[in-house]
Design a protein around this motif. Sequence first.
Motif, short mmCIF file in Angstrom:
data_model
loop_
_atom_site.label_atom_id
_atom_site.label_comp_id
_atom_site.label_asym_id
_atom_site.label_seq_id
_atom_site.Cartn_x
_atom_site.Cartn_y
_atom_site.Cartn_z
N UNK A 1 3.27 5.34 -10.82
CA UNK A 1 2.67 6.67 -10.90
C UNK A 1 1.18 6.60 -10.57
N UNK A 2 0.53 5.55 -11.06
CA UNK A 2 -0.89 5.35 -10.77
C UNK A 2 -1.11 5.08 -9.28
N UNK A 3 -0.18 4.36 -8.65
CA UNK A 3 -0.28 4.12 -7.20
C UNK A 3 -0.17 5.42 -6.41
N UNK A 4 0.68 6.32 -6.88
CA UNK A 4 0.86 7.61 -6.19
C UNK A 4 -0.32 8.53 -6.43
N UNK A 5 -0.81 8.57 -7.68
CA UNK A 5 -1.97 9.40 -8.02
C UNK A 5 -2.78 8.66 -9.08
N UNK A 6 -3.95 8.18 -8.69
CA UNK A 6 -4.71 7.26 -9.53
C UNK A 6 -5.03 7.86 -10.91
N UNK B 1 8.11 -2.94 -20.80
CA UNK B 1 7.90 -3.53 -19.49
C UNK B 1 8.32 -2.60 -18.36
N UNK B 2 9.56 -2.14 -18.37
CA UNK B 2 10.07 -1.34 -17.26
C UNK B 2 9.33 -0.01 -17.17
N UNK B 3 9.08 0.60 -18.31
CA UNK B 3 8.35 1.87 -18.33
C UNK B 3 6.91 1.67 -17.81
N UNK B 4 6.31 0.52 -18.12
CA UNK B 4 4.96 0.25 -17.65
C UNK B 4 4.93 0.06 -16.14
N UNK B 5 6.00 -0.50 -15.58
CA UNK B 5 6.09 -0.60 -14.11
C UNK B 5 6.15 0.80 -13.50
N UNK B 6 6.92 1.70 -14.11
CA UNK B 6 6.95 3.09 -13.64
C UNK B 6 5.56 3.71 -13.74
N UNK B 7 4.84 3.39 -14.82
CA UNK B 7 3.48 3.91 -15.00
C UNK B 7 2.56 3.40 -13.90
N UNK B 8 2.68 2.11 -13.55
CA UNK B 8 1.87 1.56 -12.46
C UNK B 8 2.17 2.26 -11.14
N UNK C 1 0.80 -1.22 0.00
CA UNK C 1 0.00 0.00 0.00
C UNK C 1 0.84 1.28 0.00
N UNK C 2 2.16 1.15 -0.03
CA UNK C 2 3.05 2.32 0.05
C UNK C 2 4.06 2.29 -1.10
N UNK C 3 3.79 3.00 -2.20
CA UNK C 3 4.70 2.95 -3.36
C UNK C 3 6.12 3.42 -3.05
N UNK C 4 6.25 4.36 -2.12
CA UNK C 4 7.60 4.82 -1.77
C UNK C 4 8.37 3.70 -1.07
N UNK C 5 7.69 2.96 -0.22
CA UNK C 5 8.33 1.82 0.46
C UNK C 5 8.72 0.75 -0.54
N UNK C 6 7.86 0.48 -1.53
CA UNK C 6 8.19 -0.52 -2.56
C UNK C 6 9.46 -0.10 -3.29
N UNK C 7 9.51 1.15 -3.71
CA UNK C 7 10.71 1.65 -4.39
C UNK C 7 11.94 1.54 -3.49
N UNK C 8 11.80 1.93 -2.24
CA UNK C 8 12.94 1.93 -1.32
C UNK C 8 13.46 0.51 -1.08
N UNK C 9 12.56 -0.44 -1.00
CA UNK C 9 12.97 -1.82 -0.68
C UNK C 9 13.55 -2.54 -1.89
N UNK C 10 12.89 -2.43 -3.07
CA UNK C 10 13.27 -3.28 -4.21
C UNK C 10 13.31 -2.51 -5.54
N UNK D 1 8.50 11.72 -13.80
CA UNK D 1 8.29 12.40 -15.09
C UNK D 1 6.86 12.22 -15.57
N UNK D 2 6.31 11.03 -15.37
CA UNK D 2 4.92 10.79 -15.77
C UNK D 2 3.95 11.63 -14.96
N UNK D 3 4.20 11.77 -13.68
CA UNK D 3 3.35 12.61 -12.83
C UNK D 3 3.38 14.06 -13.31
#
Length: 351
Positions: free
Chosen positions: A271-276, A262-269, A226-235, A246-248
Amino acid sequence: MNGIMVDIKPLNKEMGQKVKAYVDNLTKPLGSLGRLEELAIQLAEITSEDFPIVTPPGVIVFAADHGVVEEGVSAFPQEVTVQMVLNFLNRGAAINVFSKQIGAAFEVVDIGVAAEIAAEGAVHRKVRYGTANFCKQDAMTRQDVEKAIAVGYERAEAMIHQGCKCLILGEMGIGNTTSSSAILAVLSGQEVSSLVGRGTGIPSEQIIHKQEVISLAIRERQPDRMDPIDIFAKIGGLEIAAMTGAMLAAAANRVPILVDGFICTIAALMAKEICHTASDYMIVGHRSVEPGHLIALQLLGKKPILDLDLRLGEGSGAAVAFPILQSATLMLKEMATFDSAGVSKEKEGDE
């Protein structure tokens, strides 16, 4: 949850309805230009313009390294990241060729390469010298993540202020399919074995090892779904976080985002987690052959424009798809209507 605040407005559905009515009055049978008509309407909703413009596009490639390459998950050694950045700067990569073809503004940003980039031309915004090996410790701190997102936001805004009307994002970072697959496993809840592919071209036995590395990292790090910043920080990866930022920025500025593979779509997901509402401003350029990409697209709720068996990254597939967007806008701008051309419309049913 996270310290990222961004104001992204809803799509302009009224403009979409206006453009749909206009498209239906162009000199063609109703719906006969298929997805081009859908894209024209979507671009109108994104830009809030009845005749949207996508030229010139802007391409930003973010480069960073990944500590997890220590685990032997890639076909290439880490120093290839630096070598490819130099190749970008010398205009020798695929994304350079395709950016030139579509008349795009182009820049390469060092957001976290594990060495100094001495050559001229790179934008230096290094947050740190690569991430840590997330099998053994968190990839980075929350502050690192927020800095990387902020750099991505800043670089996108700078390109938009230069006049770019469509944003294409690329990445370079040996090991980044491992990070992306790990993030997707957390977001989707699916088994790692169904998500992990060959990446840069690893053999079958190395794919199994890569899956084991990702599964171990998720067990050890326990990222908070539930925390996109934590996901980024961990893995996560610095370049993936920068693409998210950049997408935001593009969405906040009503600029269409043409999403790569693939990788860009993960970044897109993310961004959606941060702001739907960020995903409303995204159009997916192509479907990658990476097995996780289809699952990522389903989560994002998007259908790709092209399917050409690409898996390069760099923003290359999105750049190849860009002329399709341009065709949609030119259809609106240059086709005659039934009224202006004096052409009779098709009959509506039998008398």
